[in-house]
Design an enzyme around this catalytic site. Sequence first.
Site, PDB file in Angstrom:
ATOM      1  N   HIS A  55       0.841  -1.152  -0.056  1.00 24.03           N
ATOM      2  CA  HIS A  55      -0.038   0.028   0.201  1.00 24.03           C
ATOM      3  C   HIS A  55       0.925   1.232  -0.101  1.00 24.03           C
ATOM      4  O   HIS A  55       2.025   1.149   0.282  1.00 24.03           O
ATOM      5  CB  HIS A  55      -0.966   0.009   0.990  1.00 24.03           C
ATOM      6  CG  HIS A  55      -0.403   0.020   2.564  1.00 24.03           C
ATOM      7  ND1 HIS A  55       0.438  -0.813   2.961  1.00 24.03           N
ATOM      8  CD2 HIS A  55      -0.761   1.008   3.493  1.00 24.03           C
ATOM      9  CE1 HIS A  55       0.909  -0.747   4.326  1.00 24.03           C
ATOM     10  NE2 HIS A  55       0.286   0.785   4.424  1.00 24.03           N
ATOM     11  N   HIS A  57       1.312   3.831   1.942  1.00 24.96           N
ATOM     12  CA  HIS A  57       1.919   4.691   2.868  1.00 24.96           C
ATOM     13  C   HIS A  57       3.336   4.652   2.958  1.00 24.96           C
ATOM     14  O   HIS A  57       4.053   3.749   2.438  1.00 24.96           O
ATOM     15  CB  HIS A  57       1.519   4.098   4.374  1.00 24.96           C
ATOM     16  CG  HIS A  57      -0.025   4.353   4.619  1.00 24.96           C
ATOM     17  ND1 HIS A  57      -0.570   3.602   5.538  1.00 24.96           N
ATOM     18  CD2 HIS A  57      -0.769   5.430   4.063  1.00 24.96           C
ATOM     19  CE1 HIS A  57      -1.902   4.040   5.759  1.00 24.96           C
ATOM     20  NE2 HIS A  57      -2.051   4.987   4.748  1.00 24.96           N
ATOM     21  N   ASP A  59       5.838   4.832   4.946  1.00 28.18           N
ATOM     22  CA  ASP A  59       6.591   3.761   5.889  1.00 28.18           C
ATOM     23  C   ASP A  59       6.774   2.321   4.995  1.00 28.18           C
ATOM     24  O   ASP A  59       7.469   1.352   5.382  1.00 28.18           O
ATOM     25  CB  ASP A  59       5.943   3.614   7.120  1.00 28.18           C
ATOM     26  CG  ASP A  59       4.567   3.063   7.395  1.00 28.18           C
ATOM     27  OD1 ASP A  59       3.806   3.719   6.714  1.00 28.18           O
ATOM     28  OD2 ASP A  59       4.633   2.313   8.198  1.00 28.18           O
ATOM     29  N   HIS A  60       5.939   1.979   3.784  1.00 30.35           N
ATOM     30  CA  HIS A  60       6.197   0.913   3.142  1.00 30.35           C
ATOM     31  C   HIS A  60       6.583   1.303   1.826  1.00 30.35           C
ATOM     32  O   HIS A  60       7.218   0.285   1.220  1.00 30.35           O
ATOM     33  CB  HIS A  60       4.618   0.239   2.914  1.00 30.35           C
ATOM     34  CG  HIS A  60       4.294   0.115   4.532  1.00 30.35           C
ATOM     35  ND1 HIS A  60       3.915  -1.414   4.868  1.00 30.35           N
ATOM     36  CD2 HIS A  60       3.576   0.802   5.296  1.00 30.35           C
ATOM     37  CE1 HIS A  60       3.672  -1.379   5.955  1.00 30.35           C
ATOM     38  NE2 HIS A  60       3.303  -0.109   6.240  1.00 30.35           N
ATOM     39  N   HIS A 112      -7.617  -0.538   5.436  1.00 34.00           N
ATOM     40  CA  HIS A 112      -6.452   0.107   5.726  1.00 34.00           C
ATOM     41  C   HIS A 112      -5.897   1.339   5.029  1.00 34.00           C
ATOM     42  O   HIS A 112      -6.266   2.537   5.433  1.00 34.00           O
ATOM     43  CB  HIS A 112      -5.109  -0.552   6.173  1.00 34.00           C
ATOM     44  CG  HIS A 112      -3.855   0.126   6.712  1.00 34.00           C
ATOM     45  ND1 HIS A 112      -3.978   0.667   8.014  1.00 34.00           N
ATOM     46  CD2 HIS A 112      -2.712   0.494   6.250  1.00 34.00           C
ATOM     47  CE1 HIS A 112      -2.516   1.349   8.206  1.00 34.00           C
ATOM     48  NE2 HIS A 112      -2.009   0.992   7.060  1.00 34.00           N
ATOM     49  N   ASP A 131      -0.249  -4.122   6.387  1.00 33.09           N
ATOM     50  CA  ASP A 131      -1.041  -3.373   7.379  1.00 33.09           C
ATOM     51  C   ASP A 131      -2.472  -3.619   7.470  1.00 33.09           C
ATOM     52  O   ASP A 131      -3.390  -2.944   7.844  1.00 33.09           O
ATOM     53  CB  ASP A 131      -0.729  -1.909   7.538  1.00 33.09           C
ATOM     54  CG  ASP A 131       0.560  -1.445   7.690  1.00 33.09           C
ATOM     55  OD1 ASP A 131       1.570  -2.499   8.106  1.00 33.09           O
ATOM     56  OD2 ASP A 131       0.720  -0.131   7.689  1.00 33.09           O
ATOM     57  N   HIS A 169       4.476  -4.588  10.461  1.00 25.63           N
ATOM     58  CA  HIS A 169       4.996  -4.038  11.620  1.00 25.63           C
ATOM     59  C   HIS A 169       5.133  -4.942  12.945  1.00 25.63           C
ATOM     60  O   HIS A 169       4.626  -5.912  12.801  1.00 25.63           O
ATOM     61  CB  HIS A 169       4.098  -2.803  12.136  1.00 25.63           C
ATOM     62  CG  HIS A 169       3.858  -1.667  11.474  1.00 25.63           C
ATOM     63  ND1 HIS A 169       4.533  -0.715  11.545  1.00 25.63           N
ATOM     64  CD2 HIS A 169       3.053  -1.539  10.051  1.00 25.63           C
ATOM     65  CE1 HIS A 169       4.321   0.449  10.585  1.00 25.63           C
ATOM     66  NE2 HIS A 169       3.448  -0.283   9.858  1.00 25.63           N
TER      67      HIS A 169
HETATM   68 FE    FE Z   1       2.522   0.862   8.008  1.00 30.22          FE
HETATM   69 ZN    ZN Z   2       0.041   1.788   6.557  1.00 28.05          ZN
END
Ligand code: FE
Ligand code: ZN
Length: 241
Positions: A55, A57, A59-60, A112, A131, A169
Amino acid sequence: MLEVVRVPVLADNYAWLVHDPESGATIVVDPGEAGPVKAAAAARGWRIDAVWTTHWHTDHTGGNEALKAAGVEIVAPSAEAARIPTLDRGVGEGDVLMLGRHAATVMTVPGHTQGHVAFHFVEQQIVFTGDTLFAMGCGRLFEGTPAAMFANMLRYAAMPDATQVYCGHEYTLSNARFAAVAEPDNAAIKQRLAEVEAQRAESQPTVPTTIAAERATNPFLRAASVEAFAALRTAKDTFKA
Ligand code: FE
Ligand code: ZN
């Protein structure tokens, strides 16, 4: 046999290198940053062929640009193409990605984020859930409904017991504490909470998990109805672990 290597990135994200020894092919799921992922691959003499993104985001996807600049193909959900400018190849529900001769089926698992995907190596019984499904928990609903995420949980719950679950995570300790409150009479949760506390006290990872373990100890996967799931999700949003 596929080899999966955990690469901790950022504060609490996991990127996953997946290597097929037979063909030499290697992909990385969700490189939140490029440096540690490149280093982990180089240390093993692996060349990264592709990024598989669950996805949009950051952080990915934070490592996508640097990896793409190094010639790596970026595979990502087509539904999120506008938010993933590095995308080379868009995928969605039912698409099949190959790693050597091993096939991974793409699942669209919204909630998400709206276009979130998971990668399921059906024969190897390995799933990368990003996530959506976490060890003892599930992702927050930023772009979707409880009904959508609950439907994802049912799909995961239907996978074989031995399926290895690789999520995005290290959230297990907080999830386990919530689970113990959500299901105070569940002995398996109590026992797993103690295990997770011991693992985290030693800074040990708690991922991957298995579908069997999640079916026994993940309140979100165990919820009996959308309503029950929605109530759990709301409670977890404000839970202080
Ligand atoms: Fe994440
Ligand atoms: Zn995420």
